[in-house]
Scaffold this motif. Structure first.
Motif, PDB file in Angstrom:
ATOM      1  N   ILE A  66      43.174   3.358 -42.163  1.00  0.00           N
ATOM      2  CA  ILE A  66      44.259   3.116 -43.302  1.00  0.00           C
ATOM      3  C   ILE A  66      44.908   2.229 -42.095  1.00  0.00           C
ATOM      4  O   ILE A  66      45.367   2.684 -41.298  1.00  0.00           O
ATOM      5  N   ILE A  67      45.621   1.240 -42.975  1.00  0.00           N
ATOM      6  CA  ILE A  67      46.653  -0.060 -42.817  1.00  0.00           C
ATOM      7  C   ILE A  67      47.682   0.268 -43.476  1.00  0.00           C
ATOM      8  O   ILE A  67      47.621   0.317 -44.581  1.00  0.00           O
ATOM      9  N   PHE A  74      46.616   0.035 -47.046  1.00  0.00           N
ATOM     10  CA  PHE A  74      44.843   0.046 -47.302  1.00  0.00           C
ATOM     11  C   PHE A  74      43.913   0.680 -46.121  1.00  0.00           C
ATOM     12  O   PHE A  74      44.433   1.139 -45.626  1.00  0.00           O
ATOM     13  N   ASP A  75      43.239   0.842 -47.517  1.00  0.00           N
ATOM     14  CA  ASP A  75      41.924   1.937 -46.902  1.00  0.00           C
ATOM     15  C   ASP A  75      39.964   1.151 -47.246  1.00  0.00           C
ATOM     16  O   ASP A  75      40.499   0.597 -48.239  1.00  0.00           O
ATOM     17  N   HIS A  79      39.319   0.501 -51.739  1.00  0.00           N
ATOM     18  CA  HIS A  79      39.732  -1.077 -52.355  1.00  0.00           C
ATOM     19  C   HIS A  79      39.664  -2.534 -50.755  1.00  0.00           C
ATOM     20  O   HIS A  79      39.707  -1.649 -49.849  1.00  0.00           O
ATOM     21  N   LYS A  80      39.857  -3.504 -51.935  1.00  0.00           N
ATOM     22  CA  LYS A  80      39.015  -4.390 -50.791  1.00  0.00           C
ATOM     23  C   LYS A  80      39.873  -5.286 -49.952  1.00  0.00           C
ATOM     24  O   LYS A  80      40.871  -5.657 -48.771  1.00  0.00           O
ATOM     25  N   GLU A 134      41.900   6.486 -59.796  1.00  0.00           N
ATOM     26  CA  GLU A 134      40.687   5.611 -59.834  1.00  0.00           C
ATOM     27  C   GLU A 134      41.244   5.119 -58.450  1.00  0.00           C
ATOM     28  O   GLU A 134      39.976   4.046 -57.405  1.00  0.00           O
ATOM     29  N   LEU A 135      42.274   4.791 -57.543  1.00  0.00           N
ATOM     30  CA  LEU A 135      42.780   4.331 -56.163  1.00  0.00           C
ATOM     31  C   LEU A 135      42.643   5.680 -55.591  1.00  0.00           C
ATOM     32  O   LEU A 135      44.247   6.198 -55.499  1.00  0.00           O
ATOM     33  N   ASN A 136      41.883   6.169 -54.785  1.00  0.00           N
ATOM     34  CA  ASN A 136      42.285   7.275 -53.834  1.00  0.00           C
ATOM     35  C   ASN A 136      41.631   7.183 -52.749  1.00  0.00           C
ATOM     36  O   ASN A 136      41.364   6.420 -51.964  1.00  0.00           O
ATOM     37  N   ILE A 137      42.626   7.582 -51.599  1.00  0.00           N
ATOM     38  CA  ILE A 137      42.705   7.542 -50.133  1.00  0.00           C
ATOM     39  C   ILE A 137      42.554   8.629 -49.651  1.00  0.00           C
ATOM     40  O   ILE A 137      42.670  10.152 -50.251  1.00  0.00           O
ATOM     41  N   SER A 138      40.989   7.976 -49.097  1.00  0.00           N
ATOM     42  CA  SER A 138      40.227   9.680 -48.665  1.00  0.00           C
ATOM     43  C   SER A 138      40.476  10.211 -47.305  1.00  0.00           C
ATOM     44  O   SER A 138      40.488   9.364 -45.883  1.00  0.00           O
ATOM     45  N   LEU A 139      40.633  11.178 -46.819  1.00  0.00           N
ATOM     46  CA  LEU A 139      41.310  11.819 -45.598  1.00  0.00           C
ATOM     47  C   LEU A 139      40.794  12.448 -44.856  1.00  0.00           C
ATOM     48  O   LEU A 139      40.520  13.454 -43.568  1.00  0.00           O
TER      49      LEU A 139
END
Length: 176
Positions: A66-67, A74-75, A79-80, A134-139
């Motif tokens: 993740i940035i 950004f993950d 997402h690209k 639709e946009l999920n950041i996995s931790l």
């Protein structure tokens, strides 16, 4: 440009490797003992053996997962491209089996499924039906507190562009 980078946890990869190795060893034990069905032993070896290269990749991959910078977040798995702060309307935490995700609410015109096939649009609808976006950041692969990360994302989203650098700098100081 200052960036806050979060890397994969090597301990989670080591736990995956250890768990898979135990089951592969158990499969070989069952196979050599000859008391059980060899098909089950080979299925165990094959299935859990697939976890070993995955665990090795997780362990050796040193790219940031993740940035966060002043432009967006950004993950690598979500997402690209960077997801700009201006399009994020809200963020919340969702959990499945003790795995935390930060769900990012964006306007419908910015959802990734708009440019996808009908099947992928249906899958995105299924994701929303169970409480995700639709946009999920996995931790799951990183060592970060989900609550603090969600608060940080919300703070970055609502901050003025000139103040985002100071928020990142503060976050970097807290993490060391």
């Amino acid at each position: 440009m200052m960036e806050y980078k979060i890397y994969k946890s090597p301990w989670k990869a080591i736990k995956l490797l250890a768990g898979c190795s135990l089951f592969v060893a158990a499969g070989f034990f069952i196979l050599t003992a000859g008391k059980a069905n060899p098909v089950m032993a080979w299925l165990t070896i094959g299935f859990f053996g697939l976890g070993i290269p995955i665990g090795l990749f997780q362990l050796l991959d040193r790219r940031p997962q993740i940035i966060v910078n002043e432009i967006g977040i950004f993950d690598r798995t979500a997402h690209k491209d960077f997801i700009n702060w201006e399009i994020i309307q809200d963020a919340y935490i969702a959990k499945i089996q003790q795995e935390a995700f930060i769900c990012l609410v964006v306007p419908e015109e910015f959802e990734p499924s708009n440019h996808k096939s009908r099947f992928k649009k249906r899958m995105a609808g299924l994701s929303k039906a169970i409480g995700f976006q639709e946009l999920n950041i996995s931790l799951g692969n990183v060592n970060v507190d989900a609550e603090r990360m969600a608060e940080f994302i919300l703070a970055m989203r609502s901050a003025e562009k000139v103040n985002r650098q100071s928020l990142i700098k503060k976050r970097l100081e807290e993490s060391y």
